[in-house]
Structures are given as C-alpha cells and as structure tokens.
Design an enzyme around this catalytic site. Structure first.
Site, PDB file in Angstrom:
ATOM      1  CD  GLU A  37      92.372 -13.571  22.176  1.00  0.00           C
ATOM      2  OE1 GLU A  37      91.636 -13.069  23.033  1.00  0.00           O
ATOM      3  OE2 GLU A  37      93.374 -14.250  22.448  1.00  0.00           O
ATOM      4  CB  THR A  67      91.590 -12.192  27.298  1.00  0.00           C
ATOM      5  OG1 THR A  67      92.188 -12.725  26.132  1.00  0.00           O
ATOM      6  CG2 THR A  67      90.474 -11.254  26.895  1.00  0.00           C
TER       7      THR A  67
HETATM    8  C1  GP9 Z   1      87.539 -15.942  25.869  1.00  0.00           C
HETATM    9  C2  GP9 Z   1      88.617 -14.997  25.534  1.00  0.00           C
HETATM   10  C3  GP9 Z   1      89.951 -15.675  25.436  1.00  0.00           C
HETATM   11  O1  GP9 Z   1      86.432 -15.369  26.455  1.00  0.00           O
HETATM   12  O2  GP9 Z   1      88.614 -13.885  26.311  1.00  0.00           O
HETATM   13  O3  GP9 Z   1      90.798 -15.378  26.459  1.00  0.00           O
HETATM   14  P1  GP9 Z   1      92.352 -15.773  26.435  1.00  0.00           P
HETATM   15  O4  GP9 Z   1      92.428 -17.267  26.291  1.00  0.00           O
HETATM   16  O5  GP9 Z   1      92.994 -15.081  25.268  1.00  0.00           O
HETATM   17  O6  GP9 Z   1      92.867 -15.258  27.725  1.00  0.00           O
END
Ligand code: GP9
Length: 414
Positions: free
Chosen positions: A38, A80
């Site tokens: 992340e 993500t």
């Molecule tokens: C939550 C995580 C966050 O499952 O994948 O995603 P994002 O907000 O960074 O797109």
C-alpha cells in the site's frame, strides 16, 4: 475494423514480450509470491532520517534482488484495484472508475488463471480487509484464484489502522501458504501504510525529526512499519524453506496522495523540478528475488506494473504470446523497445519523459530529456506520443468492449 487494429497491435508487439533468452524458463515450476504494498513509493527507499534507515529490510533485501527504481505505477481512479488489475492482466486500467468494479464479468488474460491452467499452480489472493471492497470477491473468482483469504480468514490479533497489521497479516498468510500444495501463486496486498498513515504511538519506531506531527512524518513511520513486516515475511519464508524455490516480487501500488512539493524538498534536501516531482509521485519500485539469487543489482530501465505478468511468465518459461497482454518483458534484454505509458498519458522510454497537460497535478504538457533532465521540444516525442495514445486506446477497447474472447475465436478460425 477496430478489432483488426487491436489484433494487429498485439501481433506486432508480442515478439517484444516473448523472448527465449537465457532467463526464459530459468525458474520454471517455482512458486510465485507477489506482494503489492500500500502506497509504497520509491523515493524513500534506502534513505535515512535523523540517522536511521527508513527501509532497513528492503535495503538488506536489495543485495540479493533485482531492483527496478524506475518502476512506475500505471493506476487511475481505481487505485489499489487498478494496480492489481494491471499487474495481473498486463492491460491499462480505465480512465474512469475501477475495472474490478465495472467489468469483473469481462474476459481478461489473468496471471492466476494462466498459471493454474497452463502449469497446474494453486492460486490464492490474500488481503485482510472486507472481501467486497473493490468488488474483490467477484473479481478474484474471475481472475482464477482458488482461494481469497479476506478479513474473515484472519485472526485480528494485531488491530492496526483499517484492519489487521501487516506483520500479523504476513505471518498468517505464510501459515496458509505453508499448507499449500506447490507450486503456488500467491498475491498478497498489504494495508497498514494506508492514508492517512497515523499508526498508534507504540508502533512508531522512527524519530522523524522535523516531520513530527505531519502527515509526511506519519507516512514515513508507516513505511518503516511496512518494511519491518516485509523483513519478517522474508525471514519466515527462509525459515519455512520456501525462499529458495520461490520467485518473490515486491512493489508499491500507487502514490501516497501527499502532493505538496515542500515535504519532498525538505526530505530530500534539494529543490525539485516538475520532472522530479512527477517521477517521485509515480515511481513505486519493484524488487524481484529469484530462487538461485542470480538476478541481482539495479536495473534502471523504465518499467511499470503492466510489465509484471509477462515478466513472471518469462521466468517460468510459459509463453506470453497467446495472451492479450500489453506490458514489456523486463527480462527480454536491451534488444526490445521499452515504453512505459501511465494512465494520465504521461510516458517514458528511458530517454524522453512526457508529462501531458491533462495530468491533474501538473499544469503544462512538457517533454524532458532524461539525460540532461531539462525541457526539450514536445515534437521530438510525437511518434512515442502516438504510440502511447494508441496503447491506451486499444487497452480501453479491450477492457470496455470485452473483445478478448471474440479476438481469440477469430484468430483460431483464420
Ligand atoms: C482496501 C485497500 C485500499 O482494501 O485495498 O485501497 P485504496 O484505497 O488504496 O485504493
């Protein structure tokens, strides 16, 4: 006519992806573990703050890995989920919305499906959050994962931020992987370094000095924690005897949404140009460890998330040419073109770097010479510009109009 144009593009470019050199199939049959981290960016890797290493575990790991500092995220609004989509399908995400949410029912050539069908891999996705977020429950089934270990499959023994801390997430994911029949493909998505990055005091181990109490300081803290978690995972893989028969990849999904230049200038101790800032905000680093550790060092050619799937197929010796993939093969050697196109329309071939006026963070469409790092004429980049736009257009058609099955059928009937 449009389908013919799409088919032609894939036919012409597949030779760049499938290159049978000495690394082709060198790691056939190995497990594959991909960690998508992340908001993990490249700019702070290897850096110190107040004399402390921010990423000590990555720094150590780098000695046994191939490190791509110029590895770009190619995400759009799907953040993500876009990084996940592009890394596994080798197609661009959409300009608007997330492919996971909008088109989970469309056909794509996805890495887990390919590994399962072509080489009998067991396939699993791991993410300790609600399975419905980004429509993962549906998308992961379509992508070919046999198991999706979501929040309900983890003990919440280290509550942190949105969910479970990365340390426990990795520990429990490793427990699942250990029980898996080999070879397996595991895709792990971390979460602890998610915006707004405020970890509890007892987890904050860095002295961030002048960044204390700022979001940028909190970001560095959360990266330091994520790095420590990664270190534990690598140690665990070694102890459990998986490290030496696994291709291990680690990269960041997207930027940290901290857009102000001042923090980065203060952190890096220099003035930053628009080019510097654009690269900082888009480079998310890739590390690849191969079972015999023979591929190592720094590869500073441009690369991006679309390149992951074809490059893994290359190392495993699984042909990528039957698939509708658009990325580069990072192990093809210098004989092939290397164009990396970002969702905003920015692109680089390692010599020129183009930033479009439509890129919301930067006002002027501009082209830089990467050697001198100064502005150069935009006209110089126009053939590349044409190709970059074409790739985005073709990818959008493939994604929006679900044409892969039709193209494949038409091809077989030729
Ligand atoms: C939550 C995580 C966050 O499952 O994948 O995603 P994002 O907000 O960074 O797109």
């Amino acid at each position: 006519k449009e389908k013919a144009e799409i088919q032609q593009w894939f036919d012409q470019s597949k030779g760049n992806r499938e290159v049978h050199n000495e690394t082709y199939g060198a790691y056939a049959g190995s497990n594959v573990i991909v960690v998508q981290a992340e908001a993990f960016m490249n700019f702070m890797i290897g850096k110190l703050i107040e004399g402390q290493e921010i990423t000590p575990n990555i720094n150590k790991l780098m000695q046994d890995c191939l490190y791509f500092p110029n590895y770009y995220h190619q995400t759009g609004q799907g953040r993500t989920s876009d990084a996940d989509f592009s890394s596994n399908s080798s197609l661009h995400p959409l300009q608007v919305g997330s492919v996971f949410v909008r088109y989970a029912d469309h056909t794509f050539d996805m890495l887990p499906n390919i590994l399962k069908e072509q080489a009998g891999y067991r396939t699993g996705a791991f993410h300790a959050y609600e399975g419905s977020f980004w429509n993962r429950n549906n998308m992961y089934k379509a992508m070919g994962y046999e198991r999706f270990y979501s929040k309900k499959d983890f003990h919440m023994d280290e509550p942190l931020g949105w969910s479970l801390g990365d340390k426990s997430f990795f520990r429990q994911s490793l427990d699942y992987m250990k029980q898996e029949k080999q070879p397996f493909y595991s895709f792990l998505i971390t979460l602890s370094s998610h915006h707004p990055y405020s970890l509890p005091k007892n987890v904050q181990e860095l002295n961030v000095g002048k960044f204390e109490g700022t979001m940028f300081g909190d970001y560095l803290q959360s990266i330091h924690y994520a790095d420590a978690a990664l270190g534990e995972l690598v140690e665990g893989l070694k102890q459990d005897g998986l490290w030496d028969n696994t291709i291990f990849c680690f990269y960041g999904d997207h930027d940290n949404s901290i857009k102000g230049k001042t923090d980065y200038e203060k952190f890096l101790g220099k003035t930053l140009s628009d080019l510097d800032m654009h690269q900082i905000m888009n480079q998310v680093a890739l590390l690849v460890h191969v079972p015999d550790g023979k591929l190592k060092g720094v590869n500073d050619e441009p690369a991006g998330q679309l390149d992951l799937a074809p490059s893994i197929l290359h190392l495993l010796g699984i042909p990528s040419s039957p698939y509708y993939m658009m990325g580069n093969n990072l192990f093809a050697g210098s004989a092939t073109d290397r164009l990396v196109v970002l969702r905003s329309g920015a692109f680089t071939n390692g010599k020129l770097y183009y930033i479009p006026s439509s890129d919301y963070r930067y006002e002027n469409g501009s082209c830089y010479d990467l050697k001198t790092r100064s502005l150069t004429s935009v006209e110089q980049a126009s053939p590349l510009h044409e190709e970059a736009s074409k790739r985005l257009r073709i990818s959008d058609k493939v994604v929006n109009y679900d044409v892969i099955t039709d193209l494949r059928k038409a091809n077989q009937n030729k």
